[in-house]
Design an enzyme around this catalytic site. Structure first.
Site, PDB file in Angstrom:
ATOM      1  N   GLU A   1       0.805  -1.230   0.000  1.00 17.82           N
ATOM      2  CA  GLU A   1       0.000   0.000   0.000  1.00 17.82           C
ATOM      3  C   GLU A   1       0.836   1.276   0.000  1.00 17.82           C
ATOM      4  OE1 GLU A   1      -2.770  -0.380   3.251  1.00 17.82           O
ATOM      5  OE2 GLU A   1      -3.797  -2.066   2.313  1.00 17.82           O
TER       6      GLU A   1
ATOM      7  N   GLU B   1      -6.070 -10.788  -1.266  1.00 20.99           N
ATOM      8  CA  GLU B   1      -6.875 -10.551  -0.058  1.00 20.99           C
ATOM      9  C   GLU B   1      -8.359 -10.486  -0.389  1.00 20.99           C
ATOM     10  OE1 GLU B   1      -5.500  -7.188   2.247  1.00 20.99           O
ATOM     11  OE2 GLU B   1      -3.405  -7.583   1.779  1.00 20.99           O
TER      12      GLU B   1
HETATM   13  C1  XIL Z   1      -6.197  -6.127   8.294  1.00 22.82           C
HETATM   14  C2  XIL Z   1      -6.606  -7.264   9.202  1.00 22.82           C
HETATM   15  O1  XIL Z   1      -7.498  -8.102   8.533  1.00 22.82           O
HETATM   16  C3  XIL Z   1      -7.242  -6.686  10.430  1.00 22.82           C
HETATM   17  O2  XIL Z   1      -7.657  -7.708  11.320  1.00 22.82           O
HETATM   18  C4  XIL Z   1      -6.221  -5.768  11.065  1.00 22.82           C
HETATM   19  O3  XIL Z   1      -6.617  -5.273  12.247  1.00 22.82           O
HETATM   20  C5  XIL Z   1      -5.865  -4.641  10.108  1.00 22.82           C
HETATM   21  O4  XIL Z   1      -5.327  -5.234   8.961  1.00 22.82           O
HETATM   22  N1  XIL Z   1      -4.937  -4.624   3.628  1.00 22.82           N
HETATM   23  C6  XIL Z   1      -3.905  -5.396   4.104  1.00 22.82           C
HETATM   24  C7  XIL Z   1      -4.149  -6.266   5.279  1.00 22.82           C
HETATM   25  O5  XIL Z   1      -2.853  -5.461   3.484  1.00 22.82           O
HETATM   26  O6  XIL Z   1      -2.986  -6.441   6.050  1.00 22.82           O
HETATM   27  C8  XIL Z   1      -5.240  -5.720   6.154  1.00 22.82           C
HETATM   28  O7  XIL Z   1      -5.501  -6.660   7.179  1.00 22.82           O
HETATM   29  C9  XIL Z   1      -6.479  -5.473   5.320  1.00 22.82           C
HETATM   30  C10 XIL Z   1      -6.192  -4.444   4.267  1.00 22.82           C
END
Ligand code: XIL
Length: 361
Positions: free
Chosen positions: A162, A268
């Site tokens: 990101e 994801e």
């Molecule tokens: C999220 C997790 O799912 C949550 O439980 C945590 O508190 C915050 O992070 N993009 C990403 C992931 O790259 O690491 C994130 O995961 C969701 C968005």
């Protein structure tokens, strides 16, 4: 005595005939009764899920479903800085090791997530004004320690997560603001030095759809390649909804990245239904279409080497925490809270089954 001989003969006969014929029976077209994982293996691809260590430790059904249905895992929390590197001079590997060891024991691949991100940073790191050199040393040591610790177990890393804003500019973070844009090059170089066999990804959200962020991603990757930086792929997070992104947009994103000679993974995926209209059943059908579409376009392009979901049961999803909705107004994954497969699960197994049959001579 004779009876025992007869029994032995029958057992041996059964074993031999099952061994010879089972592969053919199990892979008739379309294959029936196979799990998502078995179908992924038949298609030579990976279908994975993000895993929360507390669920994995304490919920037997979570463990069972995970190992039956998926051939890849990503640790949802415990490889992030605040958990794994809680103090400047110490690391806490226990939770991440638990997930990685579970995966290795069960023959699953592991994606490491993530080495450089602006979130989930410990206070010791963010509450101090580091000089550029100090932060470079800290980042180098962090990346080297993690990648070496999981060498041979984690096959792919989200090295930088990101780093882009929606308008395509680089996001202001402790990394950019203190080190400058070179932090991205350096992170990939250091990860590669620590494990030359690992596949290294740039990972982000919102790059599945056309727009300035996707254009910036392509330029970022092109720049890395031109400078000889060891980047091997882009991860498309794919936090989606029932209407967005349309699968055709994902196909274009995959094609643009693969044209650079890089691989792509969906890293994801979840599909929110909250904003959609209609009955719960209708929403679940449209959700199934989204999962089907994404898997189909990934399988269509050989550069797309896997699809990982951000969780797998509607009992456990970060989306509830993110937007404050609860089940069943929101239900983003492919198993319901009782581990029953949803229409999205059947859509995915159907796509994999059909694809496998198309590839047979
Ligand atoms: C999220 C997790 O799912 C949550 O439980 C945590 O508190 C915050 O992070 N993009 C990403 C992931 O790259 O690491 C994130 O995961 C969701 C968005």
């Amino acid at each position: 005595m004779r009876f025992r001989h007869l029994l032995t003969l029958i057992s041996v006969g059964l074993i031999v005939s099952t061994t010879i014929y089972l592969p053919f029976i199990r892979t008739t077209c379309p294959p029936t009764g196979l799990s998502l994982r078995e179908l992924a293996v038949l298609n030579n691809t990976k279908v994975g899920a993000a895993v929360g260590v507390s669920y994995l430790r304490f919920e037997p059904l979570y463990q069972e479903t995970l190992k039956i249905e998926f051939n890849s895992v990503t640790d949802e929390w415990s490889m992030k800085w605040d958990v794994i590197h809680p103090n400047k001079d110490s690391y806490a590997f226990t939770d991440a090791d638990f997930i990685v060891d579970f995966a290795v024991r069960n023959g699953m691949a592991v994606r490491g997530h993530s080495l450089v991100w602006h979130e989930a940073l410990p206070d010791w790191l963010t509450d101090y004004n580091w000089t550029r050199d100090e932060l470079l040393t800290i980042l180098h040591e962090h990346i080297t320690t993690l990648v070496e610790h999981y060498k041979g177990k984690v096959y792919a890393w989200d090295v930088v997560n990101e780093a882009l804003n929606t308008d395509g500019s680089l996001r202001s973070t402790i990394w950019l603001d203190t080190i400058g844009p070179e932090y991205i090059d350096l992170a990939f170089q250091w990860a590669h030095e620590a494990d030359p066999d690992a596949i290294l990804f740039y990972n982000d959200f919102g790059i599945e759809t056309a727009g300035p962020k996707q254009d910036a991603l392509i330029e970022l990757l092109r720049g890395l390649l031109q400078r000889g930086i060891p980047v091997h792929g882009a991860g498309l997070q794919m936090h989606s909804s029932n209407t967005s992104p349309p699968p055709a947009q994902l196909a274009t994103a995959i094609e643009r990245i693969s044209n650079l000679g890089l691989q792509v993974q969906v890293t994801e995926m979840d599909v929110q239904i909250y904003d959609d209209v209609g009955t719960f059943e209708e929403k679940l059908q449209r959700q199934a279409d989204q999962y089907r579409g994404a898997l189909q376009v990934c399988l269509d392009n050989p550069a797309c080497t896997g699809v990982t979901l951000w969780g797998f049961t509607d009992a456990h999803s970060w989306v509830y925490w993110l937007l404050g909705h609860s089940y069943p107004e929101e239900a983003p994954l492919i198993f319901d809270p009782d581990y029953q497969p949803k229409p999205a699960y059947f859509a995915m197994t159907k796509v994999l089954g059909e694809r496998y049959c198309q590839l047979q001579p």
